[in-house]
Design an enzyme around this catalytic site. Structure first.
Site, PDB file in Angstrom:
ATOM      1  N   GLU A 181       0.725  -1.213  -0.133  1.00 31.72           N
ATOM      2  CA  GLU A 181      -0.080   0.027   0.210  1.00 31.72           C
ATOM      3  C   GLU A 181       1.063   1.026   0.025  1.00 31.72           C
ATOM      4  OE1 GLU A 181      -2.773  -0.304   3.398  1.00 31.72           O
ATOM      5  OE2 GLU A 181      -3.823  -2.166   2.595  1.00 31.72           O
TER       6      GLU A 181
ATOM      7  N   HIS B  66       2.401 -10.117  -9.730  1.00 33.27           N
ATOM      8  CA  HIS B  66       3.833 -10.142  -9.704  1.00 33.27           C
ATOM      9  C   HIS B  66       4.591  -9.424  -8.925  1.00 33.27           C
ATOM     10  CE1 HIS B  66       7.694 -11.672 -11.094  1.00 33.27           C
ATOM     11  NE2 HIS B  66       7.831 -10.624 -11.374  1.00 33.27           N
ATOM     12  N   SER B  67       4.350  -8.073  -9.075  1.00 33.24           N
ATOM     13  CA  SER B  67       4.800  -6.873  -8.549  1.00 33.24           C
ATOM     14  C   SER B  67       3.994  -5.801  -8.513  1.00 33.24           C
ATOM     15  CB  SER B  67       6.261  -6.664  -9.125  1.00 33.24           C
ATOM     16  OG  SER B  67       6.044  -6.033 -10.321  1.00 33.24           O
TER      17      SER B  67
END
Length: 437
Positions: A114, A329-330
């Site tokens: 976040e 994934h990222s």
């Protein structure tokens, strides 16, 4: 050589030894002592390799061999599936520590993700769905074992003692970062924890790990080497080079594959055919284990057994942990563009952290009250370190040219002075939290 073979075959002479370019000899098997007699079983034999010859020509289909089974202790509901689980238990202290680390890892990943989305630092990768793979294996290793990670194994560092604050300092690249702000976020490294610095290029760590394991073997180092990688990385040439080096040189190491189903946007069924990654072990003469990577108990025991094998035999082993990457994934990826939300939701329902929690509660080792306290305290601690790391200054500009040469050479000094003058002249373009001098 041909004359010797004819003489042995027709005249009943002894088996000939054929000279080779290395000066060694190869004994040719399978010739009758006398003409007319049935030949003894024939083999292709070289050193310790013995392959029988046959008269039937067949195509050996991979499907005929069957797939390697997958070991598990707990099912998706946290229930033990074994009739006698006594051999695959852990004591209360270890079980609680494993779970607490899984919760802390999950909490840190959630809040760091976040924070990145808020623009507070540039990049992040989570471990969602693979907490049991990472923490379970970390618990099964020894602190002195050298780890060559890919990029989703920060739980190993957490298990070895890295704090929330140290993770945050690295992601912000501030002056307290052990790597001096020179690495991308989540590219950790700790010499004091035997954790080699992570590198972005895929699979480069595998041949490096094989070399390190061989060096440690020659030095009689009291520990093994472990390298982590995904099933997508196993498509790289470095995977095969590392496996072959480790096998032929008998390197004391574990190849730990996290098969999470997706290599960014490429599903595993487009990544390989055959029996996954563990099935490749036999081709390199390497034993293998396939284990449920979402089962913390199974991962712990698979790792301890694999480590015991490596220590005893001073040779490598391959472990394939079957899991699922429930996150993107990222932070540079949006996995909803290439996989169905229904698939992601179905796998999230198999959360490995919740599975282990149920098992602990069933044992009487964990309560709802402890769960609430741990979650709340972990969240509070992570929020605090993020704020603290963000307020710290970055490393000085001078660090750009330090630590490569003993004395900074003239050409780098010239470049540094040019950058420094530009920063002083255009301060509105230069980050105000990076010291110029």
């Amino acid at each position: 050589a041909s004359a010797a073979l004819r003489a042995a075959r027709i005249g009943g002479g002894s088996l000939p030894e054929l000279p080779t370019s290395s000066g060694r000899s190869v004994v040719v098997r399978g010739y009758a002592a006398k003409a007319g007699e049935a030949a003894e079983p024939s083999f292709y034999e070289f050193r310790d390799r013995k392959i029988p010859f046959v008269s039937q020509l067949d195509i050996h289909e991979p499907s005929l061999t069957g797939g390697m089974p997958c070991f598990r202790v707990l099912d998706e509901t946290g229930q033990c599936v074994l009739d006698d689980a006594s051999a695959y238990e852990v004591d209360e202290e270890l079980g609680r520590k494993m779970y607490e680390n899984m919760v802390k890892l999950q909490t840190m990943d959630t809040l760091f993700y976040e924070a990145q989305r808020q623009g507070r630092f540039s990049f992040y990768m989570t471990c969602f769905g693979e907490e049991a793979t990472v923490i379970g294996s970390a618990a099964g290793l020894d602190f002195k074992d050298h780890v060559f990670a890919q990029y989703r194994e920060h739980g190993v560092l957490m298990w070895r003692g890295q704090t929330f604050q140290e993770f945050a300092d690295q992601c912000y690249g501030n002056h307290r970062d052990y790597n001096k702000g020179r690495q991308m976020p989540v590219h950790y490294g700790r010499k004091d924890m035997n954790f080699q610095t992570i590198s972005s290029p895929l699979c480069t760590q595998l041949p490096q790990a094989a070399g390190a394991a061989y060096a440690n073997k020659l030095a009689n180092y009291d520990g093994i080497t472990v390298t982590y990688f995904g099933e997508g990385a196993a498509s790289e040439g470095d995977f095969h080079a590392a496996m072959n080096f480790a096998s032929t040189l008998a390197c004391p190491m574990i190849f730990m594959c996290r098969n999470n189903g997706w290599a960014i946007s490429t599903p595993s069924d487009e990544q390989y055919t055959g029996d996954g990654i563990a099935g490749r072990g036999s081709a390199y003469g390497m034993p293998a284990i396939r284990v449920d990577g979402m089962d913390a108990l199974a991962m712990f025991h698979a790792t301890t057994i694999a480590r015991d094998y490596v220590v005893k035999n001073q040779s490598p082993i391959l472990v394939e942990a079957m899991s699922y990457r429930t996150s993107h994934h990222s932070t540079s990826d949006d996995s909803s563009r290439y996989r169905e939300l229904s698939e992601m939701k179905a796998w999230k329902a198999r959360d490995p952290v919740a599975r282990f929690q149920i098992w602990l509660e069933h044992k009487g080792w964990w309560t709802e009250e402890e769960e609430s306290v741990l979650r709340a305290e972990s969240r509070k601690a992570v929020m605090k370190v993020l704020d603290m790391a963000e307020r710290e200054q970055k490393r000085p500009l001078r660090d750009l040219v330090e630590d490569v040469y003993d004395v900074v050479p003239e050409h780098l000094e010239k470049q540094y002075q040019e950058i420094k003058e530009f920063a002083k002249k255009h301060k509105h373009l230069y980050p105000n939290d990076i010291p110029i001098e």
